[in-house]
Design an enzyme around this catalytic site. Structure first.
Site, PDB file in Angstrom:
ATOM      1  N   SER A 132      -0.330  -3.418  11.448  1.00 19.67           N
ATOM      2  CA  SER A 132       1.048  -3.013  11.724  1.00 19.67           C
ATOM      3  C   SER A 132       2.042  -3.840  10.920  1.00 19.67           C
ATOM      4  O   SER A 132       3.236  -3.546  10.954  1.00 19.67           O
ATOM      5  CB  SER A 132       1.355  -3.173  13.221  1.00 19.67           C
ATOM      6  OG  SER A 132       1.184  -4.526  13.618  1.00 19.67           O
ATOM      7  N   HIS A 155      -1.851   3.678  10.682  1.00 27.25           N
ATOM      8  CA  HIS A 155      -1.286   2.910  11.787  1.00 27.25           C
ATOM      9  C   HIS A 155      -1.110   3.775  13.030  1.00 27.25           C
ATOM     10  O   HIS A 155      -0.163   4.559  13.139  1.00 27.25           O
ATOM     11  CB  HIS A 155       0.058   2.290  11.375  1.00 27.25           C
ATOM     12  CG  HIS A 155       0.660   1.429  12.433  1.00 27.25           C
ATOM     13  ND1 HIS A 155       2.011   1.375  12.671  1.00 27.25           N
ATOM     14  CD2 HIS A 155       0.088   0.585  13.329  1.00 27.25           C
ATOM     15  CE1 HIS A 155       2.258   0.542  13.663  1.00 27.25           C
ATOM     16  NE2 HIS A 155       1.094   0.057  14.077  1.00 27.25           N
ATOM     17  N   GLU A 167       1.139   6.795  11.472  1.00 27.01           N
ATOM     18  CA  GLU A 167       1.733   6.484  10.180  1.00 27.01           C
ATOM     19  C   GLU A 167       0.631   6.355   9.125  1.00 27.01           C
ATOM     20  O   GLU A 167      -0.315   5.584   9.297  1.00 27.01           O
ATOM     21  CB  GLU A 167       2.534   5.184  10.265  1.00 27.01           C
ATOM     22  CG  GLU A 167       3.757   5.305  11.171  1.00 27.01           C
ATOM     23  CD  GLU A 167       4.562   4.031  11.262  1.00 27.01           C
ATOM     24  OE1 GLU A 167       5.795   4.109  11.323  1.00 27.01           O
ATOM     25  OE2 GLU A 167       3.945   2.939  11.288  1.00 27.01           O
ATOM     26  N   ASN A 206       8.143   0.831  13.624  1.00 26.73           N
ATOM     27  CA  ASN A 206       8.492  -0.504  14.116  1.00 26.73           C
ATOM     28  C   ASN A 206       9.682  -1.108  13.378  1.00 26.73           C
ATOM     29  O   ASN A 206      10.403  -1.940  13.939  1.00 26.73           O
ATOM     30  CB  ASN A 206       7.278  -1.427  14.024  1.00 26.73           C
ATOM     31  CG  ASN A 206       6.264  -1.146  15.118  1.00 26.73           C
ATOM     32  OD1 ASN A 206       6.588  -0.523  16.132  1.00 26.73           O
ATOM     33  ND2 ASN A 206       5.032  -1.576  14.924  1.00 26.73           N
TER      34      ASN A 206
END
Length: 806
Positions: A132, A155, A167, A206
């Protein structure tokens, strides 16, 4: 990876929470999967295999017990093989079509592992990291050229089964053909919402999610808001989950959030001249409250306390305490008070008005969302190609109904620009160009033009570009309103092409209200008159159908309008019978909550094409009644069909399966569980991606229509078990009562269910028609509506939305 899932093999490296969850979802999709982890410390090379596989085997053993369920069927754990890196990596990887790494977030360790993986893998094997925060290119540096082009980031968001976002992050070395291959696999096989990201710190979800969190933390402290106030403000009023911000932090893990914040600070810069400049860099550090919680180990749900703490008061009553951001101590909850947020209208209208509110609520929204809009626009072209990737990531990964650019459109781009300038923000170039472009065209500035699925365009900071709908995906909004054949306030019949019509429920929660039932009753004739060859029933709302209109049923029962109630139930029964026995094939496409009447609608289709995440069940016992839209009739009919497939077959076992599910109000946690219960047949289809369900249903409808379709006989004899089988079930339900598992009223409802399923408890087994069973259903339903305990259950559900087991 273009073969069917059951012919594919995968290896997941790392059996922690993420690795085990990824392995479970691969198994859900039908892929044979190896789950490997390290050999535990202190275990010798000659130790038994069980000891060396302890970490992965323990994770595998825990999967069937996970909450929420990681596996769509507990039996799917059999598709996963546990092993360890030392003994099994080379063999597992050599067999695999894809290898996904989910180990410790250390670059050196990941590079070392992938060197071994690349050496053992086939030349076509996809290599992926679930990191991540570590740049994908940095990991790829350790690989040779051939492996580098097959290596990318994949991800998943936690929990992998339930979070729609995935992702896909190519590095500068990744070949496009492998990116396309993985994106297609992730979409069509795993059912994920794929977002292509650039290889930048923390990718898209994120990066934007933490940016919003940091802006929220800053606004919280500056305005002295409580965490309860912030969770209210950042919840339903702006289309976000009711968890808000601080409750979400507890769910994700405060330590995880702090790690991501620190990772961003280390990999980004506050220097405007730097390539990795980020305007929020000065905010990228855990707040005093977050640091205190991390230091104390109070990191959220997994520690049983974080921003919120579940405990008991002196009387033993369960209470939830809140963390005070000023005193850094727990205190009693303070109820938020924002009456100004009671805004009527669509979500876009609510957002537009909320952003303009006077007072603390409006101040908060402007301080958080205006900088967020600007931040998102500034990063477009850096972390992704267009605003749509950011909006998709926030909707699919964080549960927002509208992403930042959609929120900005709702608030009004021109107004937002005025407010940004008044705040002293330097407006992002992409926003300025959008405004200039709109001005030149004589239109209002908007990031999106048109409807998704129907020629939609998005402004990418330079130009308006087409938003492509993936092949094989049917977006219902693209067929509206031009394709609407007929509609009322609760439902519509829509032409979806190729001679197929679709009946869409549009009532609140898609309940079977009068408008839905009326149009569903007219649909076969309308479709035949218009020349359609098949009908699909489905939608693309949050849930397929939560059942009958309980308010209508409760009012008629409480007013003792028995003739009206009998008429309403009979109308539903005959409507569903006409669907099942009409001249056109009917395919039902359920997804999400498909409860009570929604389950009954589905069971009357010639074919069901269900989303894999299907929460289906006959749950009428929770409101004190039994299924009366043909649900019990269908249990009996299907049991008869199953039993008659084999000479001398007995209907009892099949009836018992359906009865137990209905008598307990069991709801499936997946389409595979619904198949085990009998709500889905073995021939019914399951689609993993929610936006592909309607397209697959349409394909199935065409196939049935082209196969010389003949509707089933309305008067076919249905084998019923009579009193001998009914007595066995009666004994079982009374044993449940004696054991304290069923109340007296539960037993009464169960007894009436058995009376219907047995064909009226006739002395011997025999046959019945569908109409005879429906008459028994309706009679039992009305009799239960005349009892005080059923009326109490109905009223309690209407008041609290929770069942009363009296």
């Amino acid at each position: 990876m273009n073969r069917p899932p059951h012919q594919l093999v995968a290896t997941v490296l790392g059996a922690g929470t993420m690795g085990a969850g990824i392995a479970a979802h691969l198994a859900n999709a039908g892929i044979r999967t190896y789950l490997l982890d390290i050999v535990p410390r202190g275990v010798d090379a000659d130790a038994p295999k069980a000891a060396r596989n302890k970490l992965a085997a323990g994770a595998l053993k825990a999967l069937p017990k996970a909450k929420p369920p990681a596996l769509m069927n507990k039996a799917f754990a059999g598709r996963i093989t546990a092993g360890n890196f030392d003994d099994d990596l080379e063999r597992a990887v050599a067999e695999s079509d894809i290898v996904i790494e989910a180990i410790i977030e250390r670059l050196d360790i990941k590079q070392t592992v992938f060197k071994k993986v690349a050496a053992a893998a086939k030349e076509t094997t996809i290599l992926a990291s679930n990191t991540s925060g570590i740049p994908i290119a940095d990991i790829a540096e350790a690989l040779d050229e051939g492996a580098r082009e097959r290596f990318l980031g994949l991800h998943f968001f936690n929990p992998p089964r339930w979070m729609h976002l995935l992702e896909v992050i190519p590095s500068k070395y990744t070949a496009k053909k492998y990116v396309d291959e993985v994106a297609k696999f992730s979409d069509e096989v795993l059912g994920k919402g794929v977002v292509l990201c650039r290889d930048t710190p923390n990718f898209i979800g994120n990066r934007i999610g933490i940016g919003e969190m940091l802006l929220t933390f800053a606004a919280t402290l500056e305005g002295k808001y409580t965490i309860e106030e912030v969770d209210t403000l950042n919840g339903k009023p702006v289309g976000r989950p009711k968890t808000g911000s601080y409750r979400l932090g507890d769910m994700v893990g405060i330590d995880v959030a702090a790690h991501v914040i620190n990772n961003l600070r280390e990999n980004l810069s506050g220097d405007e001249g730097a390539d990795n400049y980020d305007p929020l860099h000065s905010l990228m550090q855990p707040s005093a409250a977050m640091q205190k919680l991390v230091d104390e180990g109070w990191v959220g749900d997994k520690a049983k306390q974080g921003f919120y703490k579940k405990t008991k008061d002196d009387s033993g009553k369960r209470v939830i305490l809140s963390f005070d951001l000023e005193t850094l101590e727990y205190r009693a909850r303070k109820e938020p008070n924002f009456p100004e947020l009671k805004i009527r209208g669509s979500l876009a209208t609510k957002v537009n008005k909320a952003m303009r509110l006077e007072g603390r609520a409006g101040d908060f929204y402007r301080k958080v969302y205006l900088p967020l809009f600007n931040y998102s626009a500034l990063l477009t072209g850096t972390i992704c190609d267009t605003p749509k990737e950011i909006d998709d990531a926030m909707r699919w990964g964080y549960g927002w109904q509208l992403g930042p650019f959609e929120l900005m459109d709702a608030a009004g781009v021109s107004w937002c620009v005025e407010q940004m300038q008044a705040m002293g923000l330097e407006v992002a170039p992409a926003i300025t160009k959008l405004v200039e472009s709109a001005k030149a065209a004589g239109t209002e500035p908007s990031w999106y033009q048109g409807t998704f699925g129907k020629g939609q365009k998005v402004f990418d900071g330079e130009n308006s570009v087409d938003v492509q709908v993936p092949a094989g995906m049917l977006i219902l909004d693209g067929s509206k309103p031009e394709g609407e054949v007929e509609k009322n306030s609760s439902a519509a019949i829509i032409d979806i092409g190729d001679g197929v019509a679709l009946l869409e429920f549009r009532s609140k929660a898609n309940v079977l209200d009068e408008g839905v039932v009326t149009l569903m009753g007219k649909a076969p004739a309308i479709c035949a008159d218009k020349g359609f060859r098949a009908l699909v029933i489905g939608s693309q709302d949050d849930h397929f159908c939560r059942g009958a209109n309980l308010l209508q049923i409760g009012m008629l029962a409480m007013q003792k309008k028995w003739d009206d109630l009998d008429h309403a139930v009979n109308t539903l029964q005959q409507t569903l019978m006409n669907l099942r026995h009409g001249s056109l094939p009917v395919v039902v496409a359920p997804y999400g909550q498909t409860l009570g009447g929604g389950c009954e609608v589905s069971m009357h289709g010639d074919h069901i094409q269900a989303n894999a995440d299907l929460f289906m069940g006959l749950v009428e016992i929770a409101v004190g009644v039994l299924p009366a839209g043909g649900g019990l009739k269908e249990i009996a009919r299907r049991a008869s069909a199953y039993a008659n497939q084999a000479p001398g077959g007995d209907v009892f076992a099949w009836v018992r399966r359906g009865f137990e599910a209905a008598a307990t109000g069991n709801v499936s946690m997946s389409a595979f569980e619904a198949r085990n219960t009998g709500w889905l047949r073995a021939t019914d289809g399951i689609t993993f991606h929610k936006n592909r369900v309607l397209a697959d249903a349409k394909t199935a409808a065409i196939a049935i229509a082209e196969s010389n379709y003949t509707p089933p006989d309305r008067n076919e004899p249905i084998s019923v078990m009579g009193a001998p089988g009914g007595a066995n079930l009666m004994l079982g339900i009374h044993e449940f009562g004696w054991g304290g598992f069923a109340s007296e009223h539960d037993q009464l409802i169960g007894t009436k269910m058995i009376h219907v399923l047995s064909g009226g408890m006739k002395p011997t087994a025999g046959t019945a028609t569908a109409q005879e069973l429906l008459d028994l259903e309706r009679e039992a339903f009305l009799s239960l509506c005349g009892t005080e305990k059923t009326l109490a259950r109905i009223q309690h559900m209407l008041d609290t939305r929770k069942p009363l087991r009296n």
